[in-house]
Design a protein around this motif. Structure first.
Motif, mmCIF file in Angstrom:
data_model
loop_
_atom_site.group_PDB
_atom_site.id
_atom_site.type_symbol
_atom_site.label_atom_id
_atom_site.label_comp_id
_atom_site.label_asym_id
_atom_site.label_seq_id
_atom_site.Cartn_x
_atom_site.Cartn_y
_atom_site.Cartn_z
ATOM 1 N N LEU A 181 0.858 -1.196 0.000
ATOM 2 C CA LEU A 181 0.000 0.000 0.000
ATOM 3 C C LEU A 181 0.880 1.226 0.000
ATOM 4 O O LEU A 181 1.710 1.411 0.901
ATOM 5 C CB LEU A 181 -0.912 -0.003 1.237
ATOM 6 C CG LEU A 181 -1.702 1.286 1.479
ATOM 7 C CD1 LEU A 181 -2.677 1.548 0.337
ATOM 8 C CD2 LEU A 181 -2.461 1.202 2.802
ATOM 9 N N ARG A 182 0.686 2.032 -0.998
ATOM 10 C CA ARG A 182 1.485 3.254 -1.097
ATOM 11 C C ARG A 182 0.503 4.425 -1.099
ATOM 12 O O ARG A 182 -0.274 4.601 -2.038
ATOM 13 C CB ARG A 182 2.273 3.173 -2.402
ATOM 14 C CG ARG A 182 3.182 4.295 -2.618
ATOM 15 C CD ARG A 182 4.628 3.834 -2.665
ATOM 16 N NE ARG A 182 5.443 5.014 -2.918
ATOM 17 C CZ ARG A 182 6.285 5.132 -3.919
ATOM 18 N NH1 ARG A 182 6.490 4.121 -4.735
ATOM 19 N NH2 ARG A 182 6.963 6.244 -4.103
ATOM 20 N N THR A 183 0.489 5.232 -0.031
ATOM 21 C CA THR A 183 -0.421 6.379 0.054
ATOM 22 C C THR A 183 0.338 7.659 -0.285
ATOM 23 O O THR A 183 1.575 7.684 -0.277
ATOM 24 C CB THR A 183 -1.037 6.494 1.459
ATOM 25 O OG1 THR A 183 0.022 6.548 2.410
ATOM 26 C CG2 THR A 183 -1.948 5.331 1.773
ATOM 27 N N GLY A 184 -0.405 8.728 -0.589
ATOM 28 C CA GLY A 184 0.223 10.009 -0.916
ATOM 29 C C GLY A 184 1.050 9.940 -2.182
ATOM 30 O O GLY A 184 2.002 10.701 -2.350
ATOM 31 N N ALA A 185 0.689 9.030 -3.075
ATOM 32 C CA ALA A 185 1.480 8.832 -4.307
ATOM 33 C C ALA A 185 0.557 8.893 -5.517
ATOM 34 O O ALA A 185 -0.306 8.032 -5.680
ATOM 35 C CB ALA A 185 2.190 7.477 -4.264
ATOM 36 N N ALA A 186 0.728 9.930 -6.335
ATOM 37 C CA ALA A 186 -0.129 10.077 -7.521
ATOM 38 C C ALA A 186 0.521 9.402 -8.719
ATOM 39 O O ALA A 186 1.733 9.522 -8.928
ATOM 40 C CB ALA A 186 -0.347 11.557 -7.815
ATOM 41 N N VAL A 187 -0.295 8.700 -9.477
ATOM 42 C CA VAL A 187 0.187 8.101 -10.728
ATOM 43 C C VAL A 187 -0.069 9.124 -11.825
ATOM 44 O O VAL A 187 -1.189 9.628 -11.972
ATOM 45 C CB VAL A 187 -0.561 6.782 -11.017
ATOM 46 C CG1 VAL A 187 -0.179 6.239 -12.390
ATOM 47 C CG2 VAL A 187 -0.260 5.759 -9.927
ATOM 48 N N SER A 188 0.960 9.453 -12.593
ATOM 49 C CA SER A 188 0.768 10.531 -13.561
ATOM 50 C C SER A 188 0.597 10.040 -14.991
ATOM 51 O O SER A 188 0.038 10.760 -15.811
ATOM 52 C CB SER A 188 1.907 11.553 -13.488
ATOM 53 O OG SER A 188 3.125 10.891 -13.648
ATOM 54 N N SER A 189 1.048 8.823 -15.308
ATOM 55 C CA SER A 189 0.799 8.320 -16.665
ATOM 56 C C SER A 189 0.961 6.803 -16.723
ATOM 57 O O SER A 189 1.474 6.169 -15.796
ATOM 58 C CB SER A 189 1.735 8.993 -17.677
ATOM 59 O OG SER A 189 3.070 8.680 -17.387
ATOM 60 N N ILE A 190 0.496 6.276 -17.844
ATOM 61 C CA ILE A 190 0.620 4.838 -18.108
ATOM 62 C C ILE A 190 1.466 4.711 -19.373
ATOM 63 O O ILE A 190 1.156 5.334 -20.392
ATOM 64 C CB ILE A 190 -0.766 4.201 -18.375
ATOM 65 C CG1 ILE A 190 -1.738 4.476 -17.213
ATOM 66 C CG2 ILE A 190 -0.632 2.712 -18.639
ATOM 67 C CD1 ILE A 190 -3.192 4.152 -17.547
ATOM 68 N N ASP A 191 2.501 3.913 -19.281
ATOM 69 C CA ASP A 191 3.316 3.632 -20.474
ATOM 70 C C ASP A 191 2.908 2.238 -20.951
ATOM 71 O O ASP A 191 3.429 1.219 -20.468
ATOM 72 C CB ASP A 191 4.814 3.703 -20.089
ATOM 73 C CG ASP A 191 5.727 3.488 -21.294
ATOM 74 O OD1 ASP A 191 5.239 2.963 -22.326
ATOM 75 O OD2 ASP A 191 6.910 3.848 -21.194
ATOM 76 N N ARG A 192 1.942 2.204 -21.852
ATOM 77 C CA ARG A 192 1.394 0.903 -22.272
ATOM 78 C C ARG A 192 2.422 0.082 -23.028
ATOM 79 O O ARG A 192 2.434 -1.151 -22.902
ATOM 80 C CB ARG A 192 0.139 1.110 -23.120
ATOM 81 C CG ARG A 192 -1.055 1.491 -22.271
ATOM 82 C CD ARG A 192 -2.230 1.917 -23.147
ATOM 83 N NE ARG A 192 -2.680 0.873 -24.027
ATOM 84 C CZ ARG A 192 -3.473 1.075 -25.086
ATOM 85 N NH1 ARG A 192 -3.869 2.291 -25.372
ATOM 86 N NH2 ARG A 192 -3.854 0.074 -25.840
#
Ligand SMILES: Cc1cc2nc3c(=O)[nH]c(=O)nc-3n(C[C@H](O)[C@H](O)[C@H](O)COP(=O)(O)OP(=O)(O)OC[C@H]3O[C@@H](n4cnc5c(N)ncnc54)[C@H](O)[C@@H]3O)c2cc1C
Length: 421
Positions: free
Chosen positions: A75-86
């Motif tokens: 569980l990682r809180t306070g962490a925004a994912v900014s993009s997906i590299d498909r």
């Protein structure tokens, strides 16, 4: 070794998926990544028990941080994912870190639609989505005398109940001609308008706001409505939500009022799924697709997807099709809804509204599609099971003398039971 499952969004759907994956014996890594600083928590109490002071913030988490650790869920809180590299099958965090996935699940929820102000947003205009929003609003409510609520949806009306209970003067302003108009029948709207009015809440429908009157320090002091000034020292805006679908859109996945998924909850990329408030899924009983904003939808889609990722494919025939249900507590009443209705659906009342316990059956093309129950949990449970059974019920059957949802359910169960020899 498999890169496992990465879940973006540590809310109701994300937390349930991580839990259900382990419960189903998922052997690989699970990362649950959320941009809020808290362990996943229940949102419904934010506008109900927590707002009323009945429970503390410490009682909101769905599970403890130790639980996730013990289940080997990262569980990682306070962490925004900014993009997906498909192309590289990995996600990129706002910090620049990259994390590979075998399966990626977008459980990014939704965010509040906001009003736009010419300059900065006044500090006494509030929204309610997160635990932090709720803490600020709860504290502001302590001293508020005049509360103005923009939008008579579930959250606005639940907050109205709490605020009036705290002794504030409460006015709710709604543009549509009735409260909760998108979600419930005219009968339920009328019931709650009466109930809120009886508790002292002023409900103004078919009304828009002409002006937010502001003091020199930028705070809202009043709202001008139909030329009249209404004092306000606290404003709550509850005018609906927008699905958090930008990550998907930027990655080239199909988005149309939410992230478009098929009946197995897969996006247009078979290794990426979407569940909960952010996902638009097809409904077998309606010709279109829907995006449902409820705990049931978030949790049941998560359970369904967990079974699928654990390859228990025999359970998936027909895809995700659980009966949607929802609840709300307002003005001392408990509203429970099973099924999905639309504004044009016909209504048929079961029971006597004067007793404060009744249900409204919603019919489309003379078939039962949803049931809204007031203070009738037994009817609600029977409704869910009846709708799940697929037993067709029309107006003639529902209005027959002596009809009750519970007896109809017993009949449906008997019909479905295998005959013994
Ligand atoms: C005040 C309130 C009361 C409610 N009451 C009821 C009720 O009585 N009954 C009911 O059925 N439903 C109720 N709901 C609705 C219900 O809570 C939602 O439908 C449910 O939370 C949806 O779950 P979810 O996991 O899809 O989204 P959420 O619970 O919103 O979780 C999504 C999470 O993803 C995070 N996120 C988004 N983008 C990113 C990113 N790029 N990187 C990392 N994290 C990200 C968000 O910040 C959020 O924490 C209520 C909602 C609110 C706000």
């Amino acid at each position: 070794m498999s890169a496992g499952t990465v879940i973006v969004g540590a809310g109701q759907a994300g937390a349930q998926l991580a839990t259900s994956l382990r419960e189903n014996g998922y052997p690989d890594g699970i990362a649950l990544i959320g941009d809020e600083p808290h362990t996943p928590y229940h949102r419904p109490p934010l506008s109900k028990e927590y707002m009323a002071g009945g429970i503390a913030g410490t009682e909101l988490p769905i599970r403890t941080a130790e639980y996730y650790q013990g289940q080997d869920i990262w569980l990682r809180t306070g962490a925004a994912v900014s993009s997906i590299d498909r192309g590289a099958t990995c996600i990129v965090l706002a910090t620049g870190e990259r994390m590979p996935y075998e399966h990626l699940v977008l459980a990014t929820g939704s965010r509040n639609r906001r009003l736009s102000f010419d300059d900065s947003e006044p500090a006494n205009v509030h929204y309610l989505r997160t635990r932090d929003d709720a803490a600020r609003l709860r504290s502001a409510l302590t001293d508020a005398r005049n509360v103005l609520i923009v939008g008579a949806g579930f959250i606005g009306l639940e907050f109205a109940s709490v605020a009036v209970g705290r002794g504030a003067r409460v006015t709710v302003v709604e543009m549509a001609d009735r409260v909760m108009g998108r979600a419930v029948s005219t009968e339920i709207s009328a019931h709650f308008t009466d109930r809120h009015t009886a508790t002292g809440v002023k409900v103004l429908c078919s009304t828009s706001i002409d002006e937010f009157v502001r003091s020199d320090d930028g705070l809202v002091t009043a709202l001008r409505i139909h030329g009249q000034l209404h004092d306000a020292d606290l404003v709550l805006v509850g005018i609906g939500v927008i699905p958090n679908a930008e990550l998907a859109q930027d990655a080239g996945l199909t988005v149309d009022n939410g992230i478009v998924v098929d009946s197995s909850l897969a996006t247009t990329d078979p290794s990426i799924f979407a569940i909960g408030d952010c996902a638009s899924h097809p409904r077998p009983e309606s010709s279109g697709r829907v995006r449902v904003e409820s705990v049931q939808n978030a949790a049941d889609q998560a359970r369904f997807l967990a079974r699928q990722l654990c390859a228990a494919t025999e359970e998936l025939n027909g895809g995700y099709k659980d009966v949607p249900w929802f609840w709300s507590h307002q003005a001392g009443d408990k509203l429970q809804i099973a099924g999905l209705s639309q504004p044009g659906d016909q209504s048929l009342i079961l029971g006597d509204p004067a007793t404060g316990r009744f249900s409204v059956c919603r019919l489309r093309d003379d078939q039962l599609v949803a049931i809204e129950s007031i203070n009738s949990p037994g009817d609600h449970l029977a409704s869910r099971k009846l709708l799940a059974s697929g037993l067709p019920l029309d107006e003639a059957q529902l209005s027959a003398p002596g009809f009750s949802l519970r007896t109809a359910l017993s009949a449906a169960t008997l019909t479905a039971a295998p005959t013994s020899r």
